[in-house]
Structure formats: C-alpha cells, structure tokens
Design an enzyme around this catalytic site. Sequence first.
Site, PDB file in Angstrom:
ATOM      1  N   PRO A  69       0.828  -1.213   0.000  1.00  0.00           N
ATOM      2  CA  PRO A  69       0.000   0.000   0.000  1.00  0.00           C
ATOM      3  C   PRO A  69       0.863   1.264   0.000  1.00  0.00           C
ATOM      4  O   PRO A  69       1.851   1.337   0.731  1.00  0.00           O
ATOM      5  CB  PRO A  69      -0.781  -0.113   1.311  1.00  0.00           C
ATOM      6  CG  PRO A  69       0.106  -0.916   2.207  1.00  0.00           C
ATOM      7  CD  PRO A  69       0.864  -1.867   1.321  1.00  0.00           C
TER       8      PRO A  69
ATOM      9  N   CYS B 254      -0.366  29.027 -16.077  1.00  0.00           N
ATOM     10  CA  CYS B 254      -0.833  29.505 -17.374  1.00  0.00           C
ATOM     11  C   CYS B 254      -1.364  28.353 -18.194  1.00  0.00           C
ATOM     12  O   CYS B 254      -0.714  27.909 -19.156  1.00  0.00           O
ATOM     13  CB  CYS B 254       0.299  30.209 -18.102  1.00  0.00           C
ATOM     14  SG  CYS B 254       0.817  31.650 -17.195  1.00  0.00           S
TER      15      CYS B 254
HETATM   16  C1  LIG Z   1       2.125   2.158  -7.445  1.00  0.00           C
HETATM   17  C2  LIG Z   1       2.385   0.808  -6.929  1.00  0.00           C
HETATM   18  C3  LIG Z   1       1.977   0.463  -5.644  1.00  0.00           C
HETATM   19  C4  LIG Z   1       1.225   1.399  -4.732  1.00  0.00           C
HETATM   20  O1  LIG Z   1       0.004   1.802  -5.247  1.00  0.00           O
HETATM   21  P1  LIG Z   1      -1.012   2.599  -4.296  1.00  0.00           P
HETATM   22  O2  LIG Z   1      -2.163   2.879  -5.185  1.00  0.00           O
HETATM   23  O3  LIG Z   1      -0.310   3.833  -3.854  1.00  0.00           O
HETATM   24  O4  LIG Z   1      -1.329   1.686  -3.162  1.00  0.00           O
HETATM   25  C5  LIG Z   1       2.289  -0.793  -5.182  1.00  0.00           C
HETATM   26  N1  LIG Z   1       2.964  -1.675  -5.939  1.00  0.00           N
HETATM   27  C6  LIG Z   1       3.367  -1.378  -7.190  1.00  0.00           C
HETATM   28  C7  LIG Z   1       4.107  -2.386  -7.961  1.00  0.00           C
HETATM   29  C8  LIG Z   1       3.092  -0.130  -7.722  1.00  0.00           C
HETATM   30  O5  LIG Z   1       3.490   0.157  -8.960  1.00  0.00           O
END
Ligand SMILES: *Cc1c(COP(=O)(O)O)cnc(C)c1O
Length: 463
Positions: free
Chosen positions: A321, A391
Amino acid sequence: MSRSAHPAGPRHADVYPEGHYTAPAADLNVLDEKVWARTVRRNSDGVVTVGGIEVSRLAEEFGTPAYFLDEADFRARCRAWADAFGPDADVFYAGKAFLSRAVVRWLKEEGLNLDVCSGGELTTALDAGMPAERIAFHGNNKSAEEIERAVRVGVGRIVLDSFQEIVRVAHIAQSMGKRQRVQIRVTVGVEAHTHEFIATAHEDQKFGIALADGLAAEAVRRALRLDGLELIGIHSHIGSQIFDMAGFEVSARRVVQLLAEVRDEHGVELPEIDLGGGLGIAYTSEDDPSEPHEIAKALHEIVSRECEAAGLATPRISVEPGRAIVGPTAFTLYEVGTIKPLEGLRTYVSVDGGMSDNIRTALYDAEYSVALVSRTSDAEPMLVRVVGKHCESGDIVVRDAFLPADLAPGDLIAVPATGAYCRSMASNYNHSLRPPVVAVNDGQARVIVRRETEEDLLRLDVG
Ligand SMILES: *Cc1c(COP(=O)(O)O)cnc(C)c1O
C-alpha cells in the site's frame, strides 16, 4: 463514475451545470473525518487545527501553499497495516506515493518494509537508515547502475519485470559472486480501479510478464536455471484506488495457478506471493474504503482457499500500500487569491498553487474535497471550481465542490487527502517553487521537505 448533471438540492431549485457532485453538505463547517487526517479538528474559534496547531499559525510560519502531514496518523496507519497482516506477511510501503527521509525513519520504526522504483528512492531509503534487506526494488526499466547498486547493497528483493531483466540481474549478481533474491512480476489480465475490474486475456501495458501464452511459466523456468538468482515468488499489482476485492480474488487465483504449475513442472513450491498495492482511500465523502484488517482478512482467505484447492502450502503474502497509508494523512493549505463568479454556472476560486503541487486532477480527473479552514461561515453554499495560478486552463485542483458564498481573498482553504502522489509528482511548471512538507505532531510542526527557493531554480540553470 457518473459525470452527468443532476439537480442538487434546494438552492433556488437550481439544476447545477454539468459535473460530478452531490448536494452540498448540510453544514459546510463540519469536517468529514473520512477525508481528513486523524488529528484534524475545528477549534472553538472556528479555526481548523492539525496536531493541535491552528492552520492560521501554520500558514504564518510556513507560508502557503504547503502540505501538512499528520505524523501520528501516518504512524497509526503503518501500525494498522502491520498488525492486520501479522507476522506471517510483509507490508511494503510504496515509496513513490511520497518519500522523504523522515518518512523512511517512521516506516523503519513502525516495522514496515519499503518499495523503491529508482536510484533516487533507493538513495533516500538507505540514507535514512532503512536496512537494505527490507527494501524491494521495482521498475520496468532499471538501469544497469541501479541493478548493480541494489545487488551490492543487498536489497531484500528485486522484482523482475521482463525477460531481459531476468538475464541482466542474474548476470550482475553472478559477476559479484552473489545470489539475488527476486520475484517475477506477472500480469494476470486484471485491471482494477474503484468499483470495477476488467479481466482481459491480452495485456496491453508496459509492466510485467503476461501469464497468458505460458510466458510467465517460461520466465520462471529461466529464472530457476540461473545461478545469480534465488526466485522467492510471484508478484502481481492490478490497479489503483481499488475498493472492491473481486479483482484481487481473480488475481490471486491466477497467481496460485502459476505456483501450482511451477510445483508440477519443477517440484518447487515458491514461498511468497506479492499482491501489490492499489487500495483505495476517501477523497470525498462518497468514497468508502475498507479498513486494513478487513483487507488483510479478505486477502488471507482468498489466498488460503486457492492454495488449498491447488494442494499448496499457503505462501507468505506481501502487500504494497502507498496511497492507503500516506494519502489521508496530509492536506494542502492554500490562500485564496482571486474569485471569479460566473452567473448561473460556477465560481472560480484561484489559489496560490495548482497543478504544480497537485497534478492528479488534470492528469486523472481525480476528485477532491475542499473546506474553508481559517474560519467558519454561515453563508449559503456556492458551487466552486478551485483552480491554480498556472498559465493553463486545465490547471484545476478541485473540479466541483461547495464553499461558503462569503469566501474572500485571504481566506485559507485546504484540500484533504493529498498525502499521496501530490508532492511526489509536483513540478516546477511556470518556474513555480515546490511547496514544503511539514510534519505536525502533538503541538509541534517541523519541515521535513523544505520549500524550493528561486536559488534552487537558478542553481540547476547553468546559464
Ligand atoms: C504504485 C504501486 C503500488 C502502490 O500503489 P497505491 O495505489 O499507492 O497503493 C504498489 N505496488 C506497485 C508495484 C506499484 O506500482
């Protein structure tokens, strides 16, 4: 989500112009705790506080625009995720949502691991003392230098994203006399967002190796043959701002199927699966995210059920997360500048920041809330569009929201849930100066990322 116009309440029996909004809240002075950081309150003078400090004082001391991050909330969310998943699982905070050295120290203290996806993020993590074995390295095009450094410092895992990378990482590790722990990122044909997910047979995205056509199985075959690699598991990340577990269900089932195939072909049970991140948060009162313990329970159940059906021991689960930890913990504080009423349409409220500090509205049509925070007001609600000072007519921070009709230049307004993907995606567009991030905790406020200065701009411009 619906974007069609609909009548919204008693205000002159109006039909509002096209946009997505529900009726204004009954009382605009009330802060919906769902979208605000945990210690945010309105005090008896009507001024909003965070960590016990009034936003008017924060604006005076740190200026606007600025991001204020509720440290107690951040730490509490880390603990909630770690506790929910327990000792038999790993929580990796996705650093791309927002990373700074202070954040790395909090993660370390609260027992979380960290995902990085660039040399810069790796440097920040190591500099702040995150043990390398608690770091996972991601990315679809890691450079040879990045791979070398990751292997040299001993990151806990590299998530392999392509056939080329399997060979590259193996070669680099072997030439250093090392065996690098790796996962293979697969795309399972599920794309999840908000309340729906799409299951597809064909992958049309840059990340990962498709399960379809036996590609992922072939990747596993190759990785298992290479001395420089210790294949510890399979990784899958299906989307962002997800509220519904159904996409994870399909994803977990497909990953477990692959684990069963690997066992049948190679006699190896891979010990880990990573289900990625993407868990949703409340940006507006309409969003209803699940709590970490509900998510953990659902994911554990899905994985153990699928493994039991396949006759596999349940692997160690990890999740990543980003937004769900840092997103709700911060708000952006702006000062109102110009106000432009458009009769029968909406009122444009210009603030002293904009798309340079929050690109998500322009980029993803993201929805946000906004509140008047320097005082209360009993004035009628007015339909507003909060815009920046850049802008560019697409420079919108909050597309549709309600603020009191007596709003005036100099008022402070705040946009909640800007902890994720705002400062980390901030730009210098129009040579604007990226705002500071100020951590607030128990009556103390301290800058953790300082405001850029014009000197910073000129330093990069070598003339
Ligand atoms: C972006 C990403 C996350 C986190 O995504 P959230 O939407 O911020 O929880 C986790 N794992 C991978 C591989 C990602 O690319």
